[in-house]
Write a protein that holds these residues in place. Structure first.
Motif, PDB file in Angstrom:
ATOM      1  N   ASN A  67      14.390  26.663 -13.816  1.00 45.01           N
ATOM      2  CA  ASN A  67      13.660  27.828 -13.304  1.00 45.01           C
ATOM      3  C   ASN A  67      12.537  28.254 -14.239  1.00 45.01           C
ATOM      4  O   ASN A  67      11.511  28.771 -13.783  1.00 45.01           O
ATOM      5  N   MET A  68      12.739  28.045 -15.540  1.00 45.67           N
ATOM      6  CA  MET A  68      11.706  28.405 -16.521  1.00 45.67           C
ATOM      7  C   MET A  68      10.647  27.308 -16.645  1.00 45.67           C
ATOM      8  O   MET A  68       9.764  27.397 -17.488  1.00 45.67           O
ATOM      9  N   GLU A  69      10.761  26.263 -15.834  1.00 42.26           N
ATOM     10  CA  GLU A  69       9.801  25.147 -15.824  1.00 42.26           C
ATOM     11  C   GLU A  69       9.701  24.447 -17.181  1.00 42.26           C
ATOM     12  O   GLU A  69       8.617  24.057 -17.628  1.00 42.26           O
ATOM     13  N   VAL A  70      10.858  24.311 -17.830  1.00 43.25           N
ATOM     14  CA  VAL A  70      10.913  23.514 -19.058  1.00 43.25           C
ATOM     15  C   VAL A  70      10.844  22.036 -18.677  1.00 43.25           C
ATOM     16  O   VAL A  70      11.601  21.573 -17.821  1.00 43.25           O
ATOM     17  N   GLN A  71       9.914  21.307 -19.299  1.00 48.26           N
ATOM     18  CA  GLN A  71       9.705  19.912 -18.898  1.00 48.26           C
ATOM     19  C   GLN A  71      10.000  18.889 -19.989  1.00 48.26           C
ATOM     20  O   GLN A  71      10.286  17.747 -19.698  1.00 48.26           O
ATOM     21  N   GLN A  72       9.888  19.282 -21.259  1.00 46.47           N
ATOM     22  CA  GLN A  72      10.214  18.334 -22.323  1.00 46.47           C
ATOM     23  C   GLN A  72      11.486  18.815 -23.036  1.00 46.47           C
ATOM     24  O   GLN A  72      11.516  19.937 -23.560  1.00 46.47           O
ATOM     25  N   VAL A  73      12.504  17.969 -23.025  1.00 51.41           N
ATOM     26  CA  VAL A  73      13.790  18.313 -23.626  1.00 51.41           C
ATOM     27  C   VAL A  73      14.042  17.353 -24.789  1.00 51.41           C
ATOM     28  O   VAL A  73      14.404  16.193 -24.595  1.00 51.41           O
TER      29      VAL A  73
END
Lengths: 173, 199
Positions: A17-23
Motif C-alpha cells: 500500500n505504501m508503494e515500496v518497490q525495492q526490498v
C-alpha cells in the motif's frame, strides 16, 4: 496461520500500500516469510545483499531514482550500516528499516548480545528515529506509522522487532 | 610491466572523454577524486556527487538503475572506493541491471590521504573481480584506443558493464562541486522525475 505468518502478511500488505518497490535484505529467520512474500510480488524487487550497508546505499539510489524501499536486517547488521547512514542523515533521504532483534529477549548466543544491546543507541546517535512496538498486535500499526514518518516527513526510521513479540530461536529443540 | 600495460592515460582527459558521450545518462560519482573529475568536466543536474558513503557508489547506482530502467546509469568511482565495496559487485551481478555501467578510475592510490598505494597496485584485478561475480562485460583499459572502444559499450551494451581505466597517479587541480546533500539530492530528483520529485 502461525504467529510469524500473521504479522508478515500484514506488514507485506502495508508495504504494498505504501508503494515500496525495492526490498533490500540480509536474511534473518524473523524476516523469512516477509522476504518470501516480497520475492513473489512482481511489483517489488527483492535485492539480497552481501552486507547490510549495501542496502543503505541501494535505497538512497532508489529514492534518487523515484522509488521507495525498505531494508530488512537483523540487529547485528545495524553495526555494518553506521557510516553509510551518515549519507542518509546529511542528504535527508527517506529511509525505512525493519530490524529483527537478537541479543536480548531469551538470547542463547552470547556473541549476539553486545550488538543487540547497542542497536538502539547506535541508530539514535546516527540520526535514525527508533520505534519499538511492545506487542505483536501493535507491530503492523507501528510499521505503518514508521513508513509514513519516513516517506511523508522525509526521515530515517527503524522499527526494532523484539523476539519477545515474534518468538525466539529455540536452541534446545 | 609489459609495454602494453604501461600507464599513460590521464584521469581528467579520460573522464572528459567518457562524459562527452553521456547524452541523458545519469551519473553517480564516488567520493574524492572522481567527484572532482566530474566537476572539472562541468556541473550537471543529472550528476549526484558523493562526498562520503565510501564503498557505496556502485550499489547506489544499482538503486538508481532499478528505479529508472529506461535510463542509462553511469557510476564513476575510484579504486579505493570500489575496493571498500567489493561485495556490491556480487549484489549487482545477481540483479543484472542492463542499464548500469561502472567505471573505476584506477590510479592505484588513495588520492585524498597522501597517495598511499591501494590493493590494485599490489595486483588485485578489479575487472577480474567483476567478471568473476558475473558482469557480462568487464575490461581493463590502458590505451586511448581501448578507451574509445569502451565508451560506446558504457552507453549501449546490455549491462552491467564494468571498466577499470588505469590512469597515471598524477595530481589534478581540485574542482569542488556543491557539497550540500539536500541540494544535490533534490536537484537530481527534479532532473530525473520532474513534477514527481516533490511527491
Amino acid at each position: 496461520m502461525s504467529k510469524e505468518d500473521g504479522w508478515s502478511v500484514e506488514v507485506f500488505s502495508m508495504l504494498q500500500n505504501m508503494e515500496v518497490q525495492q526490498v533490500a535484505y540480509v536474511p534473518d529467520a524473523g524476516h523469512a516469510r516477509l522476504i518470501e512474500l516480497c520475492e513473489a510480488d512482481s511489483r517489488m524487487r527483492a535485492v539480497p545483499l552481501t552486507s547490510e550497508e549495501e542496502g543503505v546505499a541501494l535505497l538512497a539510489g532508489a529514492w534518487l531514482g523515484g522509488e521507495r524501499g525498505v531494508l530488512l536486517m537483523q540487529s547485528s547488521g545495524v553495526g555494518n550500516c553506521i557510516n553509510m547512514l551518515a549519507m542518509i542523515q546529511e542528504c535527508r533521504i527517506p529511509f525505512l528499516t525493519l530490524v529483527t532483534m537478537r541479543g536480548e529477549w531469551g538470547e542463547f548466543n552470547p556473541w549476539q548480545v553486545p550488538m543487540g544491546q547497542a542497536t538502539n543507541g547506535l541508530l539514535h546517535n546516527i540520526g535514525v528515529i527508533v520505534h519499538r512496538p511492545d506487542t505483536a498486535e501493535r507491530l503492523v500499526e507501528v510499521v505503518n506509522a514508521a513508513a509514513h514518518l519516513a516517506f511523508d516527513a522525509g526521515r530515517a526510521v527503524a522499527v526494532l522487532i523484539s523476539q519477545q513479540i515474534i518468538g525466539f530461536k529455540d536452541w534446545h529443540k | 610491466m609489459t609495454p602494453q600495460n604501461e600507464i599513460i592515460l590521464d584521469r581528467r582527459a579520460s573522464v572528459a572523454r567518457i562524459l562527452a558521450d553521456r547524452g541523458d545518462a545519469l551519473l553517480i560519482t564516488g567520493l574524492g577524486s572522481t567527484t572532482w573529475d566530474a566537476a572539472a568536466v562541468g556541473d550537471h543536474p543529472n550528476n549526484f556527487y558523493l562526498w562520503g558513503a565510501m564503498g557505496g557508489a556502485a550499489v547506489l547506482g544499482l538503486g538508481v538503475a532499478l528505479a529508472q530502467p529506461q535510463r542509462r546509469v553511469l557510476v564513476i568511482t575510484g579504486d579505493g572506493e570500489m575496493l571498500m565495496g567489493l561485495g556490491g559487485l556480487a549484489t549487482i551481478a545477481v540483479q543484472r541491471p542492463g542499464n548500469l555501467s561502472i567505471v573505476v578510475i584506477d590510479n592505484e592510490s588513495y588520492g585524498e590521504t597522501g597517495m598511499q598505494k591501494t590493493h590494485t597496485h599490489h595486483g588485485v584485478d578489479l575487472a577480474g573481480c567483476a567478471a568473476a561475480a558475473g558482469f557480462p562485460v568487464s575490461r581493463t583499459i590502458y590505451s586511448r584506443d581501448e578507451l574509445e572502444d569502451i565508451v560506446s559499450l558504457l552507453y549501449a551494451a546490455t549491462g552491467p558493464v564494468f571498466a577499470v581505466v588505469k590512469v597515471a597517479a598524477t595530481a589534478a587541480p581540485t574542482v569542488l562541486p556543491s557539497r550540500d546533500g539536500p541540494y544535490l539530492k533534490d536537484r537530481f530528483r527534479s532532473a530525473v522525475l520532474g513534477d514527481r520529485a516533490t511527491g
